[in-house]
Design an enzyme around this catalytic site. Structure first.
Site, short mmCIF file in Angstrom:
data_model
loop_
_atom_site.label_atom_id
_atom_site.label_comp_id
_atom_site.label_asym_id
_atom_site.label_seq_id
_atom_site.Cartn_x
_atom_site.Cartn_y
_atom_site.Cartn_z
N ARG A 81 -27.16 -34.72 -17.08
CA ARG A 81 -25.81 -35.09 -16.66
C ARG A 81 -25.83 -36.41 -15.87
O ARG A 81 -25.09 -36.58 -14.90
CB ARG A 81 -25.16 -33.99 -15.82
CG ARG A 81 -25.01 -32.67 -16.53
CD ARG A 81 -24.12 -32.78 -17.75
NE ARG A 81 -24.01 -31.50 -18.46
CZ ARG A 81 -23.43 -31.35 -19.66
NH1 ARG A 81 -22.91 -32.41 -20.26
NH2 ARG A 81 -23.38 -30.19 -20.23
N HIS A 82 -26.66 -37.34 -16.31
CA HIS A 82 -26.79 -38.61 -15.59
C HIS A 82 -27.18 -39.69 -16.61
O HIS A 82 -28.30 -39.69 -17.12
CB HIS A 82 -27.85 -38.51 -14.49
CG HIS A 82 -27.71 -39.57 -13.44
ND1 HIS A 82 -28.00 -40.90 -13.69
CD2 HIS A 82 -27.33 -39.50 -12.14
CE1 HIS A 82 -27.80 -41.59 -12.59
NE2 HIS A 82 -27.38 -40.78 -11.62
N ASP A 83 -26.25 -40.58 -16.88
CA ASP A 83 -26.49 -41.56 -17.96
C ASP A 83 -27.59 -42.55 -17.62
O ASP A 83 -28.42 -42.86 -18.47
CB ASP A 83 -25.18 -42.30 -18.30
CG ASP A 83 -24.53 -42.98 -17.10
OD1 ASP A 83 -24.96 -42.74 -15.96
OD2 ASP A 83 -23.56 -43.74 -17.31
N THR A 107 -30.55 -48.18 -7.28
CA THR A 107 -29.62 -47.08 -7.48
C THR A 107 -28.92 -47.31 -8.82
O THR A 107 -29.01 -48.39 -9.40
CB THR A 107 -28.59 -47.00 -6.34
OG1 THR A 107 -27.82 -45.80 -6.48
CG2 THR A 107 -27.66 -48.21 -6.34
N SER A 108 -28.22 -46.30 -9.29
CA SER A 108 -27.60 -46.40 -10.62
C SER A 108 -26.69 -47.62 -10.75
O SER A 108 -26.61 -48.25 -11.79
CB SER A 108 -26.80 -45.13 -10.92
OG SER A 108 -27.65 -44.02 -10.97
N HIS A 155 21.61 -66.47 -20.57
CA HIS A 155 22.24 -65.16 -20.77
C HIS A 155 22.29 -64.81 -22.27
O HIS A 155 23.12 -64.01 -22.69
CB HIS A 155 23.64 -65.09 -20.16
CG HIS A 155 23.71 -65.64 -18.78
ND1 HIS A 155 23.37 -64.92 -17.65
CD2 HIS A 155 24.03 -66.89 -18.33
CE1 HIS A 155 23.50 -65.67 -16.58
NE2 HIS A 155 23.89 -66.87 -16.96
N GLN A 237 -22.06 -48.74 -2.43
CA GLN A 237 -22.87 -48.37 -3.59
C GLN A 237 -22.46 -49.21 -4.80
O GLN A 237 -23.28 -49.55 -5.65
CB GLN A 237 -22.70 -46.87 -3.91
CG GLN A 237 -23.66 -46.38 -4.99
CD GLN A 237 -23.61 -44.88 -5.15
OE1 GLN A 237 -22.80 -44.37 -5.92
NE2 GLN A 237 -24.47 -44.17 -4.42
N SER A 285 9.02 -55.56 -45.84
CA SER A 285 9.59 -54.22 -45.72
C SER A 285 9.27 -53.44 -46.98
O SER A 285 9.31 -53.98 -48.09
CB SER A 285 11.11 -54.30 -45.51
OG SER A 285 11.71 -53.03 -45.69
N ARG A 325 -18.21 -44.92 -1.92
CA ARG A 325 -18.01 -44.80 -3.36
C ARG A 325 -17.65 -43.37 -3.74
O ARG A 325 -18.16 -42.41 -3.18
CB ARG A 325 -19.30 -45.19 -4.11
CG ARG A 325 -19.13 -45.46 -5.61
CD ARG A 325 -19.30 -44.23 -6.49
NE ARG A 325 -18.93 -44.52 -7.87
CZ ARG A 325 -19.78 -44.85 -8.84
NH1 ARG A 325 -21.06 -44.91 -8.59
NH2 ARG A 325 -19.34 -45.09 -10.06
N ARG A 334 -14.47 -47.12 -17.71
CA ARG A 334 -15.06 -47.16 -19.05
C ARG A 334 -14.00 -47.49 -20.10
O ARG A 334 -14.30 -48.01 -21.16
CB ARG A 334 -15.71 -45.82 -19.41
CG ARG A 334 -16.99 -45.51 -18.64
CD ARG A 334 -17.46 -44.10 -18.96
NE ARG A 334 -18.51 -43.66 -18.08
CZ ARG A 334 -19.80 -43.66 -18.39
NH1 ARG A 334 -20.18 -44.10 -19.59
NH2 ARG A 334 -20.71 -43.24 -17.53
#
Length: 484
Positions: A81-83, A107-108, A155, A237, A285, A325, A334
């Site tokens: 669960r961590h890309d 860090t990521s 106008h 972060q 059309s 963060r 994304r």
């Protein structure tokens, strides 16, 4: 399952360019992460950490992720669960000598955020020359038609005259503001750099045995390798999401320009004064074969509307960030970051295509001018009468009565404007009947439109585009092709 069985984003499948689609592609994203890991390892080695040449050689040999590696990373991400860690693992399989030092101290967000900043920079570098080209093409159109009188509208009612070229300068002026906004957003970008978990650089200080100078050098080296002039001294972060706000606000502002220009062209097309390009085999059309619908300008309005609303995603995300963060920024970024660039890119392709083939119908324009010009000329006629010694008040009353009579014929009976004929037949106007032809020349109603167009291009447009011409990135010869 076929690709035809899953949803396709139209920005990707229909509208945007291959270069912009590649920029935000999975291959480029994860290959950029790998490049960032290589730069980090190189810089750490240069500053004395024990990283072998073979480790870096293997990393460089596998910097571009291969097709078969995506499934490996996907399986690992499903498990962890961590890309980022999934791709650290996958990269380590391809470069086993480097497996222990990939992502050392990082860090990521070292990967994700620095990569996003690279994409923002490179995306703007793709858009800016395209925008400069559109401005140059519209400028050529403006100069060609700078003296062609046409009805101006306030106008959405006929007002005094302007020229076709002068009106298009209104579009160009707004596009110049977009050019400046995008340039500013591009110039303001800085690298997140090498900052560690919460931006304190504590992990790197530990790696380098509390040598602050080496930590600073590491940040500078990686920033330089990434092609940025500087990095943010302060970060959490992540880099501040205010950066996304600034970039997407510039793009969203461009979206409003696109919708504004598209609507103007659509209105002029309905008047039959102006027409966007229409291809030989194009169908306007499915039912009405005679129609020449302004589909390009309508699509431009549609994409512009989408683009101008994407800035709200960035603003809301920035406002909702807690402390150093929170991850609620991830999924929306994304989507909204790539979409904004793909949408802007698609809009520029449309603008280029439209500007390359705008068709003007002078005869229709003249007919519409002739229908309204008698009313517009009344002030000139009054002034001419005053010069002949006739009371302005008397002249005003006489022409007021005739104007209302002529207006009734137009509105109530659908007849042509016969005000000038009424003037010719009325004895009161006899002193200036011989001057009517000159008093009704459309070119005498356009003021300094031609001079304004020339001055605008010489003093503003040419200066704004000078650097793009010097780089040779303004292509006024070819028209951008539409996929659909």
């Amino acid at each position: 399952m076929s690709a035809y069985d899953t949803y396709q984003d139209p920005l990707n499948s229909r509208y945007s360019s291959s270069e912009m689609k590649y920029l935000f592609s999975p291959r480029n994203r994860f290959s950029t992460w790998r490049q960032l890991w290589i730069w980090l390892a190189e810089a750490e080695k240069e500053l004395g950490l024990e990283i072998s040449d073979k480790a870096i050689e293997q990393m460089k040999a596998h910097q571009v992720i291969k097709d078969e590696e995506f499934s490996v990373a996907a399986e690992e991400e499903k498990k962890r669960r961590h890309d980022v860690m999934a791709h650290v693992h996958t990269f380590g399989l391809m470069a086993p000598e480097a497996a222990g030092i990939i992502h050392w101290g990082a860090t990521s967000c070292y990967c994700t955020d620095n990569a996003d900043l690279i994409f923002l920079r490179d995306g703007l570098d793709i858009l800016l020359p395209k925008l400069a080209t559109v401005i140059e093409k519209l400028s050529s159109f403006a100069k060609t038609h700078k003296s062609l009188p046409c009805l101006a509208y306030t106008h959405l009612q006929p007002a005094q005259l302007t020229t076709v070229g002068k009106r298009s300068c209104l579009w160009i002026q707004d596009l110049l503001k977009d050019l400046k906004n995008l340039e500013r957003a591009r110039d303001d970008l800085r690298f997140r750099g090498v900052k560690g978990t919460t931006g304190t650089q504590a992990s790197f200080l530990q790696i380098f045995d509390n040598d602050h100078s080496k930590v600073e050098q590491l940040d500078e080296l990686v920033t330089e390798k990434a092609g940025f002039a500087s990095a943010y001294i302060i970060s959490s972060q992540t880099y501040t999401r205010k950066v996304d706000v600034d970039v997407l606000n510039a793009l969203s502002s461009f979206g409003t320009t696109c919708e504004n220009i598209g609507q103007a062209i659509r209105l002029l097309a309905s008047f039959k004064e102006l027409e966007e390009p229409f291809e030989k085999d194009q169908i306007g059309s499915s039912a009405m074969a005679y129609k020449r619908n302004p589909m390009r300008s309508e699509r431009l309005c549609s994409l512009g509307r989408k683009l101008r609303n994407l800035g709200a995603d960035a603003s809301a995300t920035y406002a909702a960030q807690w402390m150093e963060r929170t991850l609620d920024d991830s999924a929306i970024r994304r989507m909204c970051l790539p979409q904004a660039f793909l949408c802007a890119d698609a809009s520029l392709i449309l603008l280029n295509n439209i500007a390359s083939g705008l068709v003007v119908y002078p005869a229709v324009i003249k007919k519409r001018v002739d229908a309204e010009l008698p009313f517009m000329a009344t002030e000139n006629i009054i002034m001419a009468l005053v010069k002949k010694g006739i009371s302005r008040q008397d002249a005003h009353e006489e022409i007021r009565v005739l104007s209302h009579e002529a207006g009734a014929e137009v509105k109530q009976h659908g007849k042509d404007n016969d005000l000038i004929e009424r003037i010719r037949k009325t004895a009161f106007f006899e002193p200036i009947v011989g001057d009517l032809e000159n008093l009704l020349k459309p070119e005498t109603f356009i003021g300094r439109c031609p001079e304004q167009v020339d001055a605008f291009y010489g003093k503003e447009v040419s200066k704004a585009l000078a650097s793009y011409h010097e780089k040779g990135v303004v292509n006024v010869v070819e028209a951008a092709e539409l996929n659909v």
